[in-house]
Scaffold this motif. Structure first.
Motif, PDB file in Angstrom:
ATOM      1  N   UNK A 124       0.853  -1.182   0.000  1.00  0.00           N
ATOM      2  CA  UNK A 124       0.000   0.000   0.000  1.00  0.00           C
ATOM      3  C   UNK A 124       0.891   1.235   0.000  1.00  0.00           C
ATOM      4  N   UNK A 125       0.408   2.270  -0.661  1.00  0.00           N
ATOM      5  CA  UNK A 125       1.277   3.416  -0.925  1.00  0.00           C
ATOM      6  C   UNK A 125       0.576   4.739  -0.632  1.00  0.00           C
ATOM      7  N   UNK A 126       1.378   5.726  -0.289  1.00  0.00           N
ATOM      8  CA  UNK A 126       0.946   7.115  -0.335  1.00  0.00           C
ATOM      9  C   UNK A 126       1.323   7.661  -1.708  1.00  0.00           C
ATOM     10  N   UNK A 127       0.490   8.540  -2.252  1.00  0.00           N
ATOM     11  CA  UNK A 127       0.761   9.094  -3.569  1.00  0.00           C
ATOM     12  C   UNK A 127       1.933  10.055  -3.531  1.00  0.00           C
ATOM     13  N   UNK A 128       2.819   9.948  -4.508  1.00  0.00           N
ATOM     14  CA  UNK A 128       4.031  10.768  -4.516  1.00  0.00           C
ATOM     15  C   UNK A 128       4.340  11.225  -5.933  1.00  0.00           C
ATOM     16  N   UNK A 129       4.457  12.527  -6.111  1.00  0.00           N
ATOM     17  CA  UNK A 129       4.870  13.081  -7.395  1.00  0.00           C
ATOM     18  C   UNK A 129       6.384  13.263  -7.397  1.00  0.00           C
ATOM     19  N   UNK A 130       7.027  12.936  -8.512  1.00  0.00           N
ATOM     20  CA  UNK A 130       8.477  13.128  -8.710  1.00  0.00           C
ATOM     21  C   UNK A 130       9.294  12.314  -7.715  1.00  0.00           C
ATOM     22  N   UNK A 131       9.017  11.008  -7.660  1.00  0.00           N
ATOM     23  CA  UNK A 131       9.746  10.145  -6.730  1.00  0.00           C
ATOM     24  C   UNK A 131      11.245  10.182  -7.005  1.00  0.00           C
ATOM     25  N   UNK A 132      12.019  10.182  -5.927  1.00  0.00           N
ATOM     26  CA  UNK A 132      13.483  10.277  -5.952  1.00  0.00           C
ATOM     27  C   UNK A 132      13.971  11.609  -6.520  1.00  0.00           C
ATOM     28  N   UNK A 133      13.069  12.574  -6.599  1.00  0.00           N
ATOM     29  CA  UNK A 133      13.451  13.910  -7.032  1.00  0.00           C
ATOM     30  C   UNK A 133      12.984  14.921  -6.008  1.00  0.00           C
ATOM     31  N   UNK A 134      12.321  15.983  -6.481  1.00  0.00           N
ATOM     32  CA  UNK A 134      11.723  16.967  -5.578  1.00  0.00           C
ATOM     33  C   UNK A 134      10.299  16.494  -5.289  1.00  0.00           C
ATOM     34  N   UNK A 135      10.160  15.658  -4.275  1.00  0.00           N
ATOM     35  CA  UNK A 135       8.946  14.889  -4.059  1.00  0.00           C
ATOM     36  C   UNK A 135       7.832  15.718  -3.417  1.00  0.00           C
ATOM     37  N   UNK A 136       6.588  15.253  -3.662  1.00  0.00           N
ATOM     38  CA  UNK A 136       5.429  15.909  -3.056  1.00  0.00           C
ATOM     39  C   UNK A 136       4.344  14.871  -2.803  1.00  0.00           C
ATOM     40  N   UNK A 137       3.719  14.966  -1.621  1.00  0.00           N
ATOM     41  CA  UNK A 137       2.536  14.174  -1.311  1.00  0.00           C
ATOM     42  C   UNK A 137       1.524  15.081  -0.638  1.00  0.00           C
ATOM     43  N   UNK A 138       0.402  14.509  -0.217  1.00  0.00           N
ATOM     44  CA  UNK A 138      -0.620  15.289   0.474  1.00  0.00           C
ATOM     45  C   UNK A 138      -0.972  14.582   1.776  1.00  0.00           C
ATOM     46  N   UNK A 139      -1.268  15.350   2.804  1.00  0.00           N
ATOM     47  CA  UNK A 139      -1.560  14.727   4.101  1.00  0.00           C
ATOM     48  C   UNK A 139      -2.803  13.849   4.038  1.00  0.00           C
ATOM     49  N   UNK A 140      -3.732  14.089   3.084  1.00  0.00           N
ATOM     50  CA  UNK A 140      -4.882  13.204   2.929  1.00  0.00           C
ATOM     51  C   UNK A 140      -4.439  11.783   2.578  1.00  0.00           C
ATOM     52  N   UNK A 141      -3.410  11.681   1.760  1.00  0.00           N
ATOM     53  CA  UNK A 141      -2.906  10.368   1.375  1.00  0.00           C
ATOM     54  C   UNK A 141      -2.271   9.659   2.567  1.00  0.00           C
TER      55      UNK A 141
END
Length: 371
Positions: free
Chosen positions: A314-331
């Motif tokens: 199971x995962x949290x959503x992540x944009x730009x993994x291994x780079x300048x990453x971003x997720x949201x606290x809802x995830x």
């Protein structure tokens, strides 16, 4: 459904992001997590190298579960002391050189640490003109500029630099009013924060789990070995918590939990995966499914090591993994809620208590079949 302490989740994540932990340099973060577990009264053991196996005692023996995250992150290592007083480097873990350019770093020598910046070899347009845009983007084209008065190899050696020194990249976290969390190393410190918040929620609620669960914290996932040597002999099922990849062609989102169906290292167990999906639906936890083509988790390393267990991811959503990453606290909240629901659920496949057993009691997939 018990509630997650989101303030604890976020503050723990920020504390974790403040601790350098590239693969091979994880002792400090192991101590931090160990102290968090001690503060909650959770018993745990360490392997020789520092992977953590904790225990949440359940009512029923022989159907133990594990939930696993990794404490290590990507980073770099010194491969050369250069004549110009800078450091040639190689990556730790697998990440693109383009995301290394401009990174502020700490270099750990045998006796102390130094600050620096990863720079391309041709870093100034005032000197190299258009060559700053046309030079190749690769690790051979990078070097670390150290924030000391060093001008040659002798200066580096005098300060104690050596080939093999480990380099940690600054996380530089930011939490926005809209709920996004931006940082390097959310993979997988966001997962660690979710796991700790889940343990805290269950402990604070005084819940006795139906079966014993072993929260695991591994230290070498980014180099591929991860959960290969930490599983307890009674573990029948393991759920890994890690990042998903938000990008065109993927089904992942930054504001839900993502249930992985497969990655390059594993096809996740049908029964366990669909049980997780059902728990999301029963508890109104927002989720999507996804398939990852260029990705490997702790679950895959456990299977590769020969463990005969059911695995899920199971995962949290992540944009730009291994780079300048971003997720949201809802995830992150959705991941934690699913973990809580899973640990409180009763295993349905009692056949799994046997390492080897009869055909009787083994599940039979029958969906869509006409007899």
């Amino acid at each position: 459904m018990i509630s997650i302490d989101n303030d604890y989740l976020q503050s723990t994540l920020l504390n974790l992001l403040d601790i350098p932990s590239p693969t091979g340099y994880t002792d400090r973060i192991v101590h931090f997590v160990g102290k968090e577990l001690e503060s909650m009264g959770i018993p745990f053991e360490l392997t020789r190298r520092g992977a953590i196996r904790a225990t949440l005692k359940g009512r029923q023996p022989m159907l133990d579960r594990a939930i696993v995250v990794h404490l290590d992150t990507i980073g770099a290592m010194v491969r050369e002391l250069k004549p110009n007083g800078r450091l040639g480097i190689v990556m730790i873990g697998h990440w693109p050189a383009r995301f290394a350019e401009g990174a502020r770093v700490t270099i750990f020598t045998d006796n102390r640490s130094f600050r620096g910046t990863i720079q391309p070899l041709k870093a100034s347009g005032h000197v190299y003109n258009e060559e700053v845009d046309t030079q190749p983007v690769n690790w051979d084209n990078l070097e670390v500029r150290i924030d000391e008065k060093v001008y040659n190899r002798d200066d580096l050696e005098a300060l104690g630099f050596n080939v093999g020194d480990i380099i940690a990249v600054d996380s530089s976290p930011e939490v926005t009013d809209s709920g996004f969390i931006k940082a390097r190393h959310l993979d997988n410190k966001a997962g660690v924060a979710c796991q700790l918040a889940t343990i805290k929620a269950i402990t604070d609620a005084g819940i006795t789990l139906p079966v014993t669960c072993h929260p695991l914290f591994t230290i070498s996932e980014e180099e591929g070995t991860g959960a290969s040597s930490i599983l307890h002999g009674n573990v029948a099922a393991m759920v890994a918590i890690d990042n998903s990849t938000v990008a065109p062609g993927q089904n992942s989102r930054e504001d839900t939990v993502i249930i992985a169906m497969r990655d390059q290292g594993a096809i996740y167990d049908y029964h366990l995966t669909h049980r997780l999906i059902q728990l999301c639906e029963d508890n109104s936890i927002p989720y999507v499914r996804d398939v990852f083509r260029h990705y490997r988790s702790d679950a895959a390393s456990a299977l590769s090591a020969g463990n005969d267990i059911r695995t899920g991811l199971i995962c949290f959503g992540l944009d730009a993994s291994h780079g300048h990453e971003r997720t949201h606290r809802d995830s992150l909240e959705a991941v934690s809620n699913l973990l809580c629901a899973y640990l409180q659920s009763t295993p349905r496949i009692t056949h799994d208590r046997n390492k080897l057993g009869p055909l009787e009691g083994f599940p039979l997939l029958n969906v869509g079949r006409e007899d």
